[in-house]
Design a protein around this motif. Structure first.
Motif, mmCIF file in Angstrom:
data_model
loop_
_atom_site.group_PDB
_atom_site.id
_atom_site.type_symbol
_atom_site.label_atom_id
_atom_site.label_comp_id
_atom_site.label_asym_id
_atom_site.label_seq_id
_atom_site.Cartn_x
_atom_site.Cartn_y
_atom_site.Cartn_z
ATOM 1 N N THR A 27 59.381 -137.101 34.358
ATOM 2 C CA THR A 27 59.173 -137.694 35.672
ATOM 3 C C THR A 27 59.464 -136.653 36.741
ATOM 4 N N SER A 28 59.592 -137.077 37.989
ATOM 5 C CA SER A 28 59.881 -136.164 39.084
ATOM 6 C C SER A 28 61.120 -136.664 39.830
ATOM 7 N N PRO A 29 61.819 -135.761 40.541
ATOM 8 C CA PRO A 29 63.005 -136.175 41.293
ATOM 9 C C PRO A 29 62.694 -137.109 42.452
ATOM 10 N N PHE A 30 61.415 -137.201 42.810
ATOM 11 C CA PHE A 30 61.028 -138.093 43.896
ATOM 12 C C PHE A 30 60.819 -139.528 43.405
ATOM 13 N N ARG A 31 60.761 -139.694 42.081
ATOM 14 C CA ARG A 31 60.547 -141.021 41.504
ATOM 15 C C ARG A 31 61.732 -141.497 40.679
ATOM 16 N N ALA A 32 62.432 -140.582 40.043
ATOM 17 C CA ALA A 32 63.526 -140.958 39.146
ATOM 18 C C ALA A 32 64.729 -141.472 39.936
ATOM 19 N N PRO A 33 65.414 -142.497 39.438
ATOM 20 C CA PRO A 33 66.605 -143.001 40.124
ATOM 21 C C PRO A 33 67.758 -142.012 40.017
ATOM 22 N N SER A 34 68.603 -142.018 41.020
ATOM 23 C CA SER A 34 69.683 -141.029 41.086
ATOM 24 C C SER A 34 70.791 -141.287 40.079
ATOM 25 N N ILE A 35 70.660 -142.348 39.312
ATOM 26 C CA ILE A 35 71.649 -142.591 38.266
ATOM 27 C C ILE A 35 71.651 -141.438 37.260
ATOM 28 N N TYR A 36 70.518 -140.713 37.200
ATOM 29 C CA TYR A 36 70.425 -139.582 36.280
ATOM 30 C C TYR A 36 71.184 -138.355 36.781
ATOM 31 N N SER A 37 71.873 -138.475 37.887
ATOM 32 C CA SER A 37 72.756 -137.380 38.323
ATOM 33 C C SER A 37 73.837 -137.120 37.293
#
Length: 246
Positions: free
Chosen positions: A198-208
């Motif tokens: 995916t892209s950072p513009f679509r993925a939720p920030s929980i993946y931080s």
């Protein structure tokens, strides 16, 4: 001994791992794979006496692998000779010097600070918050099927519920922008989204939470290549009676 037969399509790491757990539980398991060897995206290329991983290149979340091997009454140390990479990796940019990531949070904070004022302390804050999500995921989410409302009724989940909802609603790029502004630093914190397709513009920030692995837990690699994981799973599967069809 259970009499049910299970058929699994695909001998990637997920199919192999599932097959072993089912076989250990007493099921008759057959795996069907379209290729001539197991592994799926975690493939192996051998050429001129050298071996190349054709898919994943890092070994992250070692606790998860340890847990899996323990479920099979095995141990990671028995099958894999893990080495922590130092430095972890370098990131190359067009017309800019490369940035080296060491998995030493103090050292990496100095690297960030040299690129952008205030980014060093911001990185530590970012990793700390990501660590909270990572620990919460390991403790309550990763190994739970949530078949009952009681699975949600844990103090940690309730306490951090609003934070988790916020992280799920905001994109990675927007979240990372709260901490750093330099494009190179943002790309370092966001590149994991490529692994997720995916892209950072679509993925939720929980993946931080994935940055916690880079900057705190470290990056590992098994001697002999990541295909050693596939070798271990198929060997264990053979011992458990899994049938492979290529």
């Amino acid at each position: 001994m259970k009499s049910q037969k299970v058929i699994i399509i695909g001998a990637g790491i997920g199919g192999l791992a599932t097959a072993n757990l089912l076989a250990k539980a007493g099921y008759q398991v057959d795996i069907y794979e379209k290729d001539s060897m197991p592994g799926g995206r975690m493939g192996l290329l051998e050429k001129a006496g050298f071996k190349f991983d054709t898919g994943p290149s890092w070994y992250l979340m070692p606790e998860v692998f340890d847990h899996y091997y323990q479920l099979l009454n095995e141990s990671t140390d028995k099958w894999l000779d893990l080495k922590r990479l130092s430095p972890s990796y370098q990131v190359f940019f067009e017309n800019q010097p490369p940035v080296k990531i060491t998995s030493s949070l103090d050292q990496d904070s100095k690297t960030f600070e040299a690129i952008e004022k205030g980014a060093g302390s911001a990185l530590k804050k970012y990793v700390k918050r990501g660590g909270m999500v990572y620990d919460l995921s390991l403790k309550h989410f990763l190994y739970s099927n949530f078949t009952s409302i009681r699975d949600f009724l844990h103090f940690d989940i309730i306490r951090h519920g609003l934070t988790m909802l916020f992280r799920s609603a905001i994109s990675m790029d927007r979240y990372v922008s709260h901490f750093v502004h330099d494009l190179r630093l943002k790309q370092i914190l966001e590149y994991h989204m490529v692994f997720l397709g995916t892209s950072p513009f679509r993925a939720p920030s929980i993946y931080s939470l994935m940055s916690t692995l880079d900057f705190k837990e470290g990056v590992f690699y098994p001697v002999g290549g990541l295909y050693k994981i596939i070798d271990s799973l198929t060997t264990i599967g053979n011992n458990l009676g899994v049938n492979y069809h290529y």
